[in-house]
Design an enzyme around this catalytic site. Structure first.
Site, short mmCIF file in Angstrom:
data_model
loop_
_atom_site.label_atom_id
_atom_site.label_comp_id
_atom_site.label_asym_id
_atom_site.label_seq_id
_atom_site.Cartn_x
_atom_site.Cartn_y
_atom_site.Cartn_z
N SER A 1 3.03 0.93 5.96
CA SER A 1 3.94 1.55 5.28
C SER A 1 5.20 1.41 5.77
O SER A 1 5.55 1.30 6.84
CB SER A 1 3.31 3.03 5.29
N TYR B 1 9.35 1.34 0.17
CA TYR B 1 10.08 2.50 -0.70
C TYR B 1 11.43 1.99 -0.86
O TYR B 1 12.17 1.29 -0.20
CB TYR B 1 10.20 3.83 -0.15
N THR C 1 6.29 0.51 -3.78
CA THR C 1 5.98 1.82 -4.40
C THR C 1 7.14 2.32 -5.51
O THR C 1 8.20 2.55 -4.97
CB THR C 1 5.62 2.85 -3.46
N LYS D 1 3.48 -1.23 -7.23
CA LYS D 1 2.31 -0.09 -7.27
C LYS D 1 2.79 1.43 -7.68
O LYS D 1 3.93 1.69 -7.49
CB LYS D 1 1.91 0.22 -5.54
N HIS E 1 -0.59 7.60 -6.87
CA HIS E 1 -0.42 8.12 -5.48
C HIS E 1 -1.24 9.08 -4.92
O HIS E 1 -0.97 10.05 -4.23
CB HIS E 1 0.97 8.51 -5.55
#
Length: 355
Positions: free
Chosen positions: A105, A127, A153, A230, A254
């Site tokens: 992540s 992100y 994402t 995603k 999510h």
């Protein structure tokens, strides 16, 4: 005795501080979608085929062009040191041993370079940040560390209100950091204000809500890694992702942590599969808890799934390996009981009650 992932969840709940457990397990709004992700899976029945002489089944496959021991990858999840002293390092080692990819992540509490030393097949989740220079640097680091894919994402323009965190005034402990976002803003997640979630404040400072499909061209120019988008629920968004250069999409809400009025991910899966029509891989995230869930996703057209919260439960009890091995054992059993010697046969299974 531990015989399923629900048993591991119960053990984990006894070990984790209440506010951290709420952060891990909670959803947004009324948590309707959190519940729907499970109930929708339970509504999908598979029609077994009989007398096929199946005594064993193979679970090996390829994900994003790389071999995997089963159609499962570890989903991107933030701040794993909240659950285990070694955080992402422990989870990635278990993924490597299980032969499945591990997704790092942006909000990892361990740097991607150290995670790469575990030998896991790594994907990196991104992100969209306000600071494009920082974002470009993170992408370069991920690629240099050997990550095999970049997972963007797309469903967090802002962080949804997660009421458990708001009530707990959730703040990261001093020894847990988003190490890829080092700098002055990183302290926002540690600063108690007397109201609200410090983590939500931090993401509000860092994340750029103005992302559009045209921005993906900027990202494509900065990496050779395959792009995965995603957070897809609408079939037209799957098509837009492919047009923007994505080689795979992840059908995901999510984990019930963003828009609480969205559909369950598995309910949205068939529409996305039909739209993609083989032009890209389709993965499913949100609500996977059993090997039968994995088989359901494959039968509905997914190429694989991402496993989220159960990995965090495994970290809490210091045994992510048990989570992954249990899931594979259940998948093998489900394949045999439905008359499938391999995943290719599972794609031909008929479903009843699929939405």
């Amino acid at each position: 005795m531990t015989v399923c992932l629900a048993d591991i969840e119960r053990r984990a709940a006894q070990r984790v501080p209440a506010a951290v457990w709420d952060f891990v397990t909670g959803g947004s709004g009324d948590e309707r979608l959190l519940r729907a992700n499970r109930s929708a899976f339970d509504e999908v029945a598979l029609l077994p085929r009989l007398l096929r002489g199946i005594g064993a089944a193979a679970t090996d496959t390829t994900l994003l062009g790389r071999p995997a021991a089963m159609p499962v990858a570890v989903a991107p999840m933030a701040y794993q040191k909240l659950l285990h002293a070694e955080g992402e390092l422990a989870a990635a080692r278990a993924a490597a041993a299980a032969g499945v990819p591990f997704t790092v992540s942006t909000l990892s509490s361990c740097p991607v370079e150290e995670i790469a030393e575990t030998g896991a097949d790594l994907w990196f989740q991104l992100y969209w940040l306000r600071d494009r220079e920082l974002m470009a640097d993170i992408v370069r680091r991920a690629e240099a560390a050997g990550c095999r894919a970049l997972v963007l994402t797309a469903d967090v323009p802002i962080m949804a209100r997660r009421r458990r965190d708001l009530r707990n005034e959730f703040t990261l402990p001093a020894d847990v950091h988003a190490v890829h976002l080092a700098g002055g803003s990183a302290t926002e997640a540690h600063r108690r204000r007397g109201a609200g979630s410090a983590v939500a404040v931090h993401t509000g400072v860092m994340f750029d809500p103005t992302l559009t499909w045209s921005d993906l061209g900027w990202l494509r120019e900065r990496t050779e890694m395959p792009l995965v988008v995603k957070g897809i629920l609408h079939p037209q968004d799957a098509g837009a992702a492919i047009d923007a250069g994505a080689g795979a999409v992840v059908v995901s809400n999510h984990g019930g942590r963003q828009f609480d009025g969205a559909p369950a991910a598995v309910a949205a899966l068939p529409g996305v599969v039909a739209e993609v029509a083989g032009r890209a891989e389709v993965l499913l995230d949100s609500g996977v808890r059993t090997g039968t869930d994995v088989l359901r996703a494959i039968a509905l057209g997914a190429d694989g799934v991402l496993l989220g919260r159960p990995v965090l439960w495994g970290l809490a009890v210091d045994d992510v390996g048990l989570v992954l091995s249990t899931l594979r054992t259940e998948l093998v059993e489900s394949l045999v009981l439905t008359g499938c010697a391999e995943l290719a046969a599972a794609r031909e299974l008929a479903t009843v009650g699929a939405t």
